[in-house]
Scaffold this active site. Structure first.
Site, short mmCIF file in Angstrom:
data_model
loop_
_atom_site.label_atom_id
_atom_site.label_comp_id
_atom_site.label_asym_id
_atom_site.label_seq_id
_atom_site.Cartn_x
_atom_site.Cartn_y
_atom_site.Cartn_z
N MET A 30 0.84 -1.20 0.00
CA MET A 30 0.00 0.00 0.00
C MET A 30 0.88 1.25 0.00
SD MET A 30 -3.42 -0.93 2.04
CE MET A 30 -2.83 -0.65 3.70
N GLY A 36 10.82 -2.82 5.77
CA GLY A 36 10.04 -4.07 5.73
C GLY A 36 9.61 -4.39 4.30
N HIS A 37 9.04 -3.38 3.63
CA HIS A 37 8.66 -3.58 2.23
C HIS A 37 9.90 -3.90 1.38
CE1 HIS A 37 5.45 -0.59 3.56
NE2 HIS A 37 4.71 -1.59 3.11
N GLN A 61 -10.43 -2.71 1.99
CA GLN A 61 -9.97 -3.40 3.20
C GLN A 61 -10.00 -2.50 4.43
OE1 GLN A 61 -6.03 -4.20 1.34
NE2 GLN A 61 -5.19 -3.83 3.37
N LYS A 149 4.82 -10.13 9.16
CA LYS A 149 4.23 -9.09 10.01
C LYS A 149 2.71 -9.21 10.03
CE LYS A 149 3.47 -4.82 11.59
NZ LYS A 149 2.73 -4.07 10.63
N ASP A 150 2.11 -9.45 8.86
CA ASP A 150 0.65 -9.59 8.76
C ASP A 150 0.32 -11.08 8.72
OD1 ASP A 150 -0.48 -6.65 8.06
OD2 ASP A 150 1.52 -6.93 7.24
N GLN A 153 -3.12 -12.25 7.56
CA GLN A 153 -3.24 -12.04 6.11
C GLN A 153 -2.56 -13.19 5.36
OE1 GLN A 153 -2.72 -8.10 4.11
NE2 GLN A 153 -0.65 -8.82 3.76
N SER A 185 6.23 -0.45 10.33
CA SER A 185 4.88 -0.34 9.78
C SER A 185 4.71 1.06 9.22
CB SER A 185 3.85 -0.58 10.88
OG SER A 185 2.57 -0.12 10.47
N ARG A 187 2.18 2.64 9.51
CA ARG A 187 1.38 3.37 10.50
C ARG A 187 2.22 3.91 11.66
NH1 ARG A 187 -2.81 -0.61 8.86
NH2 ARG A 187 -4.55 0.60 8.02
P1 AMP Z 1 1.34 -2.94 3.49
O1 AMP Z 1 1.91 -1.86 2.60
O2 AMP Z 1 1.25 -2.56 4.92
O3 AMP Z 1 0.06 -3.53 2.92
O4 AMP Z 1 2.40 -4.12 3.45
C1 AMP Z 1 2.81 -4.69 2.23
C2 AMP Z 1 3.59 -5.94 2.50
O5 AMP Z 1 4.73 -5.63 3.29
C3 AMP Z 1 2.77 -6.98 3.30
O6 AMP Z 1 3.05 -8.26 2.79
C4 AMP Z 1 3.30 -6.80 4.69
O7 AMP Z 1 3.21 -7.97 5.48
C5 AMP Z 1 4.77 -6.48 4.41
N1 AMP Z 1 5.36 -5.80 5.57
C6 AMP Z 1 4.89 -4.68 6.19
N2 AMP Z 1 5.67 -4.39 7.26
C7 AMP Z 1 6.62 -5.35 7.32
C8 AMP Z 1 7.71 -5.61 8.21
N3 AMP Z 1 7.98 -4.83 9.26
N4 AMP Z 1 8.49 -6.69 7.97
C9 AMP Z 1 8.22 -7.52 6.90
N5 AMP Z 1 7.21 -7.31 6.03
C10 AMP Z 1 6.43 -6.25 6.23
#
Ligand code: AMP
Length: 282
Positions: A30, A36-37, A61, A149-150, A153, A185, A187
């Site tokens: 997103m 992390g990404h 979502q 992390k999720d 999901q 995150s 957030r």
């Molecule tokens: P999001 O942009 O929050 O929807 O996350 C996109 C992807 O990045 C999802 O597969 C998340 O699980 C992964 N993700 C987000 N934060 C982390 C993190 N701290 N470590 C590993 N993967 C992450």
């Protein structure tokens, strides 16, 4: 790096990569990208010869009272980071491209979608499964990368891939943390300095449970009690759940002997944070 806004553009770009015999890795996000990404992008680069990253703040979502409107949107900075990682294609569609007027088909992974985050975020995992199914159909990757992390999901999407026979492999990457242990995150940028301090307690509670397990405790209830005892250090946070579940079904397990997912969600100020740890079988 090609930046595609439409389904036709991304399909044409992927067709060209396929023509060049590339193996395609997909990283759905997103945006508001952090390390992390980027760890998912690097895993995709390591596994695949071409990488497509999607950046789409998926409206379906988010619940009506959630943070869809204020969710950070940093497309230019995100693209600069992805360019440095030598990503091949970024797909950043508008909502109307993904949900044309009248779109009514959804993907519901029944049962499992109503556990953990699905309890306090009704409809969340239908939104997630629907958009990820759309992205899979649009890009048709060989591998798709998601973060541990999720964890809920991951369980929902694994089940979706299995049950709907998506012809791809889901690859799950470990949680990337800040130096003090807080899970990265998008957030986290909402947190005030005080809240950022309070957020540490989630990781601390998970660490306590790991320590108890290392000391020989295997029943879930005393482990959950130990987690809540640590969370009580920060009375201002509101715990949504602290659960010990089967990582595949998300159902509660009585003990961790066969392996388990210890997962926590809490509101820190107005920000809902999640974290978890996977306990290997003993
Ligand atoms: P999001 O942009 O929050 O929807 O996350 C996109 C992807 O990045 C999802 O597969 C998340 O699980 C992964 N993700 C987000 N934060 C982390 C993190 N701290 N470590 C590993 N993967 C992450």
């Amino acid at each position: 790096m090609l930046i595609a806004k439409t389904i036709a553009e991304v399909r044409a770009a992927v067709a060209k990569l396929r023509g060049d015999k590339k193996c395609i890795g997909l990283v759905p996000t997103m945006g508001a990208l952090h390390e992390g990404h980027l760890s998912l992008v690097r895993a995709a680069k390591a596994h695949c010869s071409a990488v497509v990253v999607t950046i789409f703040v998926n409206p379906t979502q988010f619940g009506p009272k959630e943070d869809f409107a204020k969710y950070p949107r940093t497309l230019d900075a995100d693209c600069a980071l992805l360019e440095k990682e030598a990503v091949d294609v970024v797909f950043g569609p508008d909502a109307a491209e993904i949900y044309p007027p009248g779109a009514s088909a959804v993907v519901e992974v029944a049962g499992i979608s109503d556990r953990l985050d699905g309890v306090s975020r009704p409809g969340h995992f239908v939104g997630v499964a629907t958009v990820v199914a759309k992205l899979f159909n649009i890009v048709q990757p060989d591998h798709a990368f998601f973060g541990q992390k999720d964890a809920a999901q991951v369980a929902v999407l694994r089940r979706m891939v299995r049950d709907l026979h998506f012809n791809l492999e889901l690859i799950v990457c470990p949680i990337v943390r800040e130096p003090d242990g807080v899970a990265m995150s998008s957030r986290n940028r909402y947190l005030s300095a005080d809240e950022r301090q309070q957020a540490l307690v989630l990781h601390r509670a998970l660490r306590r449970v790991e320590a108890e397990i290392a000391a020989g405790v295997v029943e879930s209830q005393p482990l959950i009690d130990a987690g809540f005892a640590v969370l009580a250090d920060e009375p201002e946070i509101r715990v949504d759940y602290f659960s010990i579940v089967d990582p595949n079904t998300l159902e509660d397990v009585p003990d961790v002997t066969a392996g388990a997912l210890v997962a926590v969600a809490a509101a820190v100020g107005l920000t809902r944070l999640i974290d978890n740890v996977l306990i290997p079988p003993r």
